[in-house]
Design an enzyme around this catalytic site. Structure first.
Site, short mmCIF file in Angstrom:
data_model
loop_
_atom_site.label_atom_id
_atom_site.label_comp_id
_atom_site.label_asym_id
_atom_site.label_seq_id
_atom_site.Cartn_x
_atom_site.Cartn_y
_atom_site.Cartn_z
N SER A 58 7.24 -47.66 -30.93
CA SER A 58 8.62 -47.61 -30.46
C SER A 58 9.53 -48.23 -31.51
CB SER A 58 8.77 -48.39 -29.15
OG SER A 58 7.92 -47.88 -28.14
N THR A 116 11.37 -48.60 -26.52
CA THR A 116 12.81 -48.45 -26.73
C THR A 116 13.52 -48.15 -25.42
OG1 THR A 116 12.30 -47.58 -28.93
CG2 THR A 116 14.55 -47.26 -28.12
N ALA A 117 12.84 -47.50 -24.49
CA ALA A 117 13.44 -47.25 -23.19
C ALA A 117 13.85 -48.56 -22.53
CB ALA A 117 12.45 -46.49 -22.30
N HIS A 154 8.41 -39.63 -21.85
CA HIS A 154 7.48 -38.51 -21.98
C HIS A 154 7.80 -37.42 -20.94
CE1 HIS A 154 5.58 -40.88 -24.98
NE2 HIS A 154 4.95 -41.69 -24.16
#
Length: 288
Positions: A58, A116-117, A154
């Protein structure tokens, strides 16, 4: 030459990128690769320990890895006005300010603290209770009521509506508006610095060639990637691959590089990284 471990997620987009390398479609000389598959948070943690020569991580995690790893100029997963999605069992507020207020203090399932989310959601609203859940179980725990909302990455970004869940916020769309039109840099490939410049340049070219070969042989690469698509039909898998394997994946370009630096600067300014970092992209001779 010893084998090089290349690690990535068992997802259709990563499988598409690495298909040519994994199936010997490209000439890599005397360089042999061992492919290791694991979810992105596991790879983030392994990278923190410096275990892997080349791995997907990430971009948030890369903020903690800059002394050990350099970013390869290819392999990026960029959300260009789309990205991780915050969903819940009930329809959400209509405005972003209302979403920010409503999510405050709530229990939110996240796919990992180094994703990163998670970073993007904290930049949007830092006041929530994060509950780490395997990324492919988040829809399930939202449905069951174990959490108030869930952050999907995803394929879940495409399947949540079929499970009766409702979109509250698309973080890629939010970031686009916050940054005058930049994409949200979600993931990338990194290479361990101690391998030396010459080998790093060759590894970079091999992985770049794999991505380009897949894009030039899309049907074959997609057929291979379908085995990692977790229930998506061919049409949806093709759409998902197109979201995250594109021109940004071949090279970040100026916009992509700017987005990475801005994201990590904002993370440091908000106290979500221990310090400001210098982002280094490998120059393999083809960098735009």
């Amino acid at each position: 030459m010893p084998s090089i471990r290349v690690a990535h997620s068992p997802d259709s987009d990563d499988a598409f990128m690495f298909w040519a390398l994994a199936t010997d479609k490209i000439d890599t000389g005397d360089r042999q690769y061992i492919h290791e598959l694991a979810d992105i948070e596991t790879l983030n943690r392994r990278a923190l320990r410096g275990e892997l020569e080349v791995t997907a991580v990430s971009i948030h995690a890369y903020g903690h890895l800059t002394k050990t790893y350099a970013l390869l100029p290819h392999g990026a997963s960029m959300g260009d006005r789309y990205g991780p999605r915050l969903v819940a069992r009930t329809p959400g507020p209509s405005g972003k300010a209302d979403v920010r207020q409503q999510i405050g203090g709530k229990r939110v399932a996240i796919p990992g603290e180094l994703t990163t989310a998670f970073l993007a959601l904290r930049l949007f609203q830092p006041d929530f209770e994060a509950v780490t859940v395997p990324f492919d179980k988040i829809e399930e725990v939202v449905e069951s009521g174990e959490v108030d909302a869930g952050l999907l990455i995803h394929e879940g970004q495409l399947t949540y509506a079929g499970r009766g869940l409702h979109l509250w916020l698309d973080l890629g769309e939010w970031w686009f508006g916050e940054t005058d039109g930049l994409p949200l840099p979600l993931g990338g490939n990194v290479v361990r610095r101690d391998l030396g410049e010459d080998l790093i340049r060759l590894l970079s070219r091999d992985l770049r060639s794999s991505i380009i070969y897949g894009l030039e042989h899309r049907d074959e690469a997609l057929e291979y990637a379908l085995q990692f698509a977790r229930g998506l039909d061919r049409s949806d898998a093709d759409a998902f691959v197109g979201m995250y394997v594109n021109e940004y994946t071949v090279d970040y370009g100026e916009r992509g590089r700017k987005a990475v630096r801005l994201l990590l600067d904002r993370a440091a300014n908000a106290g979500f990284l221990p310090e400001r970092v210098t982002v280094t992209f490998v120059d393999d001779g083809f960098t735009n």
